[in-house]
Scaffold this motif. Sequence first.
Motif, PDB file in Angstrom:
ATOM      1  N   ALA A  62       0.809  -1.214   0.000  1.00 42.11           N
ATOM      2  CA  ALA A  62       0.000   0.000   0.000  1.00 42.11           C
ATOM      3  C   ALA A  62       0.845   1.269   0.000  1.00 42.11           C
ATOM      4  CB  ALA A  62      -0.926   0.002   1.220  1.00 42.11           C
ATOM      5  N   GLU A  64       3.058   4.446  -1.406  1.00 43.52           N
ATOM      6  CA  GLU A  64       2.610   5.462  -2.357  1.00 43.52           C
ATOM      7  C   GLU A  64       2.750   5.058  -3.832  1.00 43.52           C
ATOM      8  OE1 GLU A  64       2.823  10.256  -2.510  1.00 43.52           O
ATOM      9  OE2 GLU A  64       4.766   9.233  -2.395  1.00 43.52           O
ATOM     10  N   ARG A  67      -0.222   2.780  -4.655  1.00 39.71           N
ATOM     11  CA  ARG A  67      -1.515   3.471  -4.636  1.00 39.71           C
ATOM     12  C   ARG A  67      -1.647   4.408  -5.829  1.00 39.71           C
ATOM     13  NH1 ARG A  67      -0.067   4.689   0.587  1.00 39.71           N
ATOM     14  NH2 ARG A  67      -0.121   6.926   0.080  1.00 39.71           N
ATOM     15  N   LYS A  68      -0.584   5.145  -6.117  1.00 42.50           N
ATOM     16  CA  LYS A  68      -0.648   6.077  -7.240  1.00 42.50           C
ATOM     17  C   LYS A  68      -0.814   5.362  -8.565  1.00 42.50           C
ATOM     18  CE  LYS A  68       1.776  10.235  -5.617  1.00 42.50           C
ATOM     19  NZ  LYS A  68       2.936  11.127  -5.870  1.00 42.50           N
ATOM     20  N   ASN A  71      -4.432   4.331  -9.205  1.00 38.94           N
ATOM     21  CA  ASN A  71      -5.478   5.352  -9.145  1.00 38.94           C
ATOM     22  C   ASN A  71      -5.195   6.528 -10.063  1.00 38.94           C
ATOM     23  OD1 ASN A  71      -7.435   4.528  -6.798  1.00 38.94           O
ATOM     24  ND2 ASN A  71      -5.384   4.122  -6.014  1.00 38.94           N
ATOM     25  N   GLN A  91      -8.770   1.496  -5.336  1.00 40.87           N
ATOM     26  CA  GLN A  91      -7.680   0.591  -4.963  1.00 40.87           C
ATOM     27  C   GLN A  91      -6.838   1.246  -3.854  1.00 40.87           C
ATOM     28  OE1 GLN A  91      -8.928  -2.251  -6.944  1.00 40.87           O
ATOM     29  NE2 GLN A  91      -6.752  -2.613  -6.742  1.00 40.87           N
ATOM     30  N   LEU A  92      -6.870   0.685  -2.662  1.00 43.00           N
ATOM     31  CA  LEU A  92      -6.087   1.206  -1.547  1.00 43.00           C
ATOM     32  C   LEU A  92      -4.750   0.489  -1.424  1.00 43.00           C
ATOM     33  CD1 LEU A  92      -8.919   1.603   1.113  1.00 43.00           C
ATOM     34  CD2 LEU A  92      -8.035   3.297  -0.507  1.00 43.00           C
ATOM     35  N   SER A  93      -4.635  -0.645  -2.080  1.00 38.87           N
ATOM     36  CA  SER A  93      -3.378  -1.390  -2.075  1.00 38.87           C
ATOM     37  C   SER A  93      -3.320  -2.220  -3.346  1.00 38.87           C
ATOM     38  CB  SER A  93      -3.264  -2.297  -0.843  1.00 38.87           C
ATOM     39  OG  SER A  93      -4.265  -3.293  -0.878  1.00 38.87           O
TER      40      SER A  93
END
Length: 260
Positions: A62, A64, A67-68, A71, A91-93
Amino acid sequence: MEGPFNQNQIEAFINEGFIKLENAFSSELAAEARAILWQELGCDPNDPATWTKPVIRLGMYAQEPFRKSANTEILISAFDQLVGAGKWFPQLSMGTFPVRFPSNEQPGDDGWHVDASFAGDDPGSFFDWRINVFSKGRGLLMLFLYSDVAENDAPTRIRIGSHLDIARILEPEGYRGLTFMDVASRLDSLPAREETLATGPAGTVYLCHPFLVHAAQAHRGTHPKFMAQPPLVLKDQLTIAGSDSGYSPVEQAIRIALAP
């Protein structure tokens, strides 16, 4: 519905079961993610002698860069276009990473299958997880390429159009559906399908129908393959009948498969 894909691409997704989106995230993010994964692997990226296994599975991440990469604006609009706005969770991870290394050994996980999406009677058993015709829990199967993947780099194998066959298998089973192993045991009886490979530069994402039949393979290249395969998680399940607001491309594919 606005999004990155034109009508011809949407129709191809409905009929073939996947769509390839290059530059879904940047090569810089991919490099940052690989650096984190190399630290977890316990291998030296510059010393192939330390790459002693054909595949090493890493867990959820998860940080950065992950995550980036999951998303980006183009991916969010693609999710809306294929599955429907408001129907999926961000999507958080990132899902598990089966990192594949050049090896003469067989990986042992290269059988054809369809990913399951909800727990069965034994939630602790992966093989008892289930799949139903409404694709409870999963809007898309996604293949995120964090390294360049050519034909010798263990690209995921895809059976084009196989999602239509799976919908027909699942429909008589209703809400309960079938287990992962139930579906796997029926794949040999399905019609022959043309195969393709999920290749592309780092930053490519394959957005696949949740029923698409696919498989890993041995790595015959020179550089490890880094790919994540998270689901796009649905807030509920797909609607395949009785909708007053139309159907998403994922839902349309199932409806076409089940049409008399």
